[in-house]
Design an enzyme around this catalytic site. Sequence first.
Site, PDB file in Angstrom:
ATOM      1  N   GLU A 173      -1.212   3.362 -61.597  1.00  0.00           N
ATOM      2  CA  GLU A 173      -2.109   2.192 -61.677  1.00  0.00           C
ATOM      3  C   GLU A 173      -3.579   2.616 -61.676  1.00  0.00           C
ATOM      4  O   GLU A 173      -4.438   1.871 -62.144  1.00  0.00           O
ATOM      5  CB  GLU A 173      -1.824   1.209 -60.534  1.00  0.00           C
ATOM      6  CG  GLU A 173      -2.223   1.631 -59.126  1.00  0.00           C
ATOM      7  CD  GLU A 173      -1.192   2.495 -58.403  1.00  0.00           C
ATOM      8  OE1 GLU A 173      -0.356   3.120 -59.082  1.00  0.00           O
ATOM      9  OE2 GLU A 173      -1.222   2.560 -57.155  1.00  0.00           O
TER      10      GLU A 173
ATOM     11  N   HIS B 276       0.358   7.683 -58.643  1.00  0.00           N
ATOM     12  CA  HIS B 276      -0.171   6.315 -58.745  1.00  0.00           C
ATOM     13  C   HIS B 276      -0.688   6.045 -60.161  1.00  0.00           C
ATOM     14  O   HIS B 276      -1.890   6.160 -60.417  1.00  0.00           O
ATOM     15  CB  HIS B 276      -1.306   6.107 -57.734  1.00  0.00           C
ATOM     16  CG  HIS B 276      -0.823   6.063 -56.328  1.00  0.00           C
ATOM     17  ND1 HIS B 276      -0.366   4.913 -55.728  1.00  0.00           N
ATOM     18  CD2 HIS B 276      -0.686   7.050 -55.406  1.00  0.00           C
ATOM     19  CE1 HIS B 276       0.014   5.179 -54.491  1.00  0.00           C
ATOM     20  NE2 HIS B 276      -0.168   6.471 -54.267  1.00  0.00           N
TER      21      HIS B 276
ATOM     22  N   CYS C 136       5.148   5.769 -55.564  1.00  0.00           N
ATOM     23  CA  CYS C 136       4.921   6.614 -54.399  1.00  0.00           C
ATOM     24  C   CYS C 136       5.918   6.266 -53.288  1.00  0.00           C
ATOM     25  O   CYS C 136       7.075   6.659 -53.374  1.00  0.00           O
ATOM     26  CB  CYS C 136       3.457   6.507 -53.954  1.00  0.00           C
ATOM     27  SG  CYS C 136       2.897   7.975 -53.074  1.00  0.00           S
TER      28      CYS C 136
HETATM   29  N1  GLN Z   1       3.581   7.320 -46.996  1.00  0.00           N
HETATM   30  C1  GLN Z   1       4.054   8.073 -48.111  1.00  0.00           C
HETATM   31  C2  GLN Z   1       3.541   9.493 -48.110  1.00  0.00           C
HETATM   32  O1  GLN Z   1       2.568   9.797 -47.481  1.00  0.00           O
HETATM   33  C3  GLN Z   1       3.707   7.405 -49.416  1.00  0.00           C
HETATM   34  C4  GLN Z   1       2.251   7.371 -49.698  1.00  0.00           C
HETATM   35  C5  GLN Z   1       1.871   6.394 -50.751  1.00  0.00           C
HETATM   36  O2  GLN Z   1       2.655   5.507 -51.089  1.00  0.00           O
HETATM   37  N2  GLN Z   1       0.684   6.510 -51.283  1.00  0.00           N
HETATM   38  O3  GLN Z   1       4.095  10.329 -48.772  1.00  0.00           O
END
Ligand code: GLN
Length: 542
Positions: free
Chosen positions: A516, A514, A380
């Site tokens: 994970e 994600h 992410c």
């Molecule tokens: N802050 C980033 C976004 O909102 C990444 C979010 C995250 O890593 N879950 O896109």
Amino acid sequence: MARYIFITGGVVSSLGKGLASAALGALLQARGYRVRLRKLDPYLNVDPGTMSPYQHGEVYVTDDGTEADLDLGHYERFTGVAADRGDNVTTGKIYQEILAKERRGDYLGATVQVIPHVTNAIKDFVLNGNEDVDFVLCEIGGTVGDIEGLPFFEAIRQLGNQLARNQAIYVHLTLIPYISSAGELKTKPTQHSVKELRSIGIQPDILLCRSDRVIPKEERRKIGLFCNVRPEAVIQGLDVETIYQVPLAYHDEGFDDQVLKAFGITDAKAPDLEMWRGITKRVLEPDGEVTIVIVGKYTELKDAYKSLTEALIHGGIANNVRVNLKWIESEIFESEDTLHHLENVHGILVPGGFGERGSEGKIKAAEFARTHNVPYFGICFGMQMAVIEALRNMAGMTNASSSEFGPCDEPVVGLMTEWNKGNQTEIRSADDDLGGTMRLGAFDAVLRPGSKVAEIYGATNISERHRHRYEVNIAHEEILKKHGVTFSGVSPDGSLPEIVEIEDHPWFIGVQFHPELKSKPFDPHPLFKSFIEAAVVQSRLV
Ligand code: GLN
């Protein structure tokens, strides 16, 4: 007809109520039962989505896009049953629904009160949607005696009467501390905790007593006597080396036997625990080890990265190696002469994150991994930072940045204002509420045939869970491609980059989702399996 197991905690928090619930779920499953696990959180937030990881640990995300308590992660990892929005409720959510009904006039002139309206709403939540399960395990957050928990305790007390006999039981988790100056284990805090529980009308059927040493039989008899619990239903929960040993350890202490006995079930089949024995053996007796650096922001609080830590362990299970984790605050890479921390490690992982603080350090870590051929996994935020790094240092866009950090000349990562979910288009603007408005939950992605990720997944169509507000602008695809950085996974409509990889690198993958969140000890996620495999290769080189 579903049976209900209510799990409460006393004495102190952080005793592992979530794990105990998850492990019990796994033990019942191992006997062939269908289970569902739910978490009732007494705090006033509608969900943990807007809470700092320092407050609440990781925010877990389900397929249906619920931002939920991290215990739902334990539940999924131990049972493989996908959780959904029906599995986590908070006081905030209950009140939000009640107040909306009140405004609509649904209460037909009644005075709206904690009893019965709040307790009824809690009971409806607990009872809803359990047609296809044998056991519903309901964990109440916090400890008995917390003011905000009272309506929840009252609701589960009422359910004990409302449901048929033998259809609901209560498990209470406590701590038996060892006082070194006296050289004794102390049962008094447990006695007080049960007294508190009984004063609100709940008599526990089973006590699960956490302790760092064996609780002698005589002490267990005493606890039973003072707490009005049969001595054999006082179960000791000793510390174990890996959480995946918990189902085996609790079974050895007779936990699941006592649960079945409390329901009057006499014909249960013996549990098949082979899978848990295999997992425990792999975790405790690996063939080798690798070291992975996690470059993050909340490294002081390991709960902030719970699913990530577990997914890395699962990657280790898949490769039969121990995964040593080295946590580094990303900000340190913003000072000179600190990159040596990244030398001699076998993989670098930059996890999800929010906000500008520490982002330059993450960009440095991605650069180090790219230029030193160290396996890199960006999740992410970690993918977004890797793309900014590539554009700055390979394509000469020195001002490349994210609009998450404020206005900038080259917002290569920008606020997502529109995306498709099923047949619908979701629209956002910069001044929307922060709660529940990210791109949340399961979305499909299409992988490029022949790419490294297509090979890793063994598929070209995947679904993964998301939680982000910003996106890499797909307009940079061509320029990145010129430098060997490709979008090997995109949203089905081709508008959102989902995966970036560098072809001419041993293992450099960034994902906008994600992974994970979907990894299990008995089914390690392919990306974690492959990342650790690459780290094993790297460990032979350094
Ligand atoms: N802050 C980033 C976004 O909102 C990444 C979010 C995250 O890593 N879950 O896109």
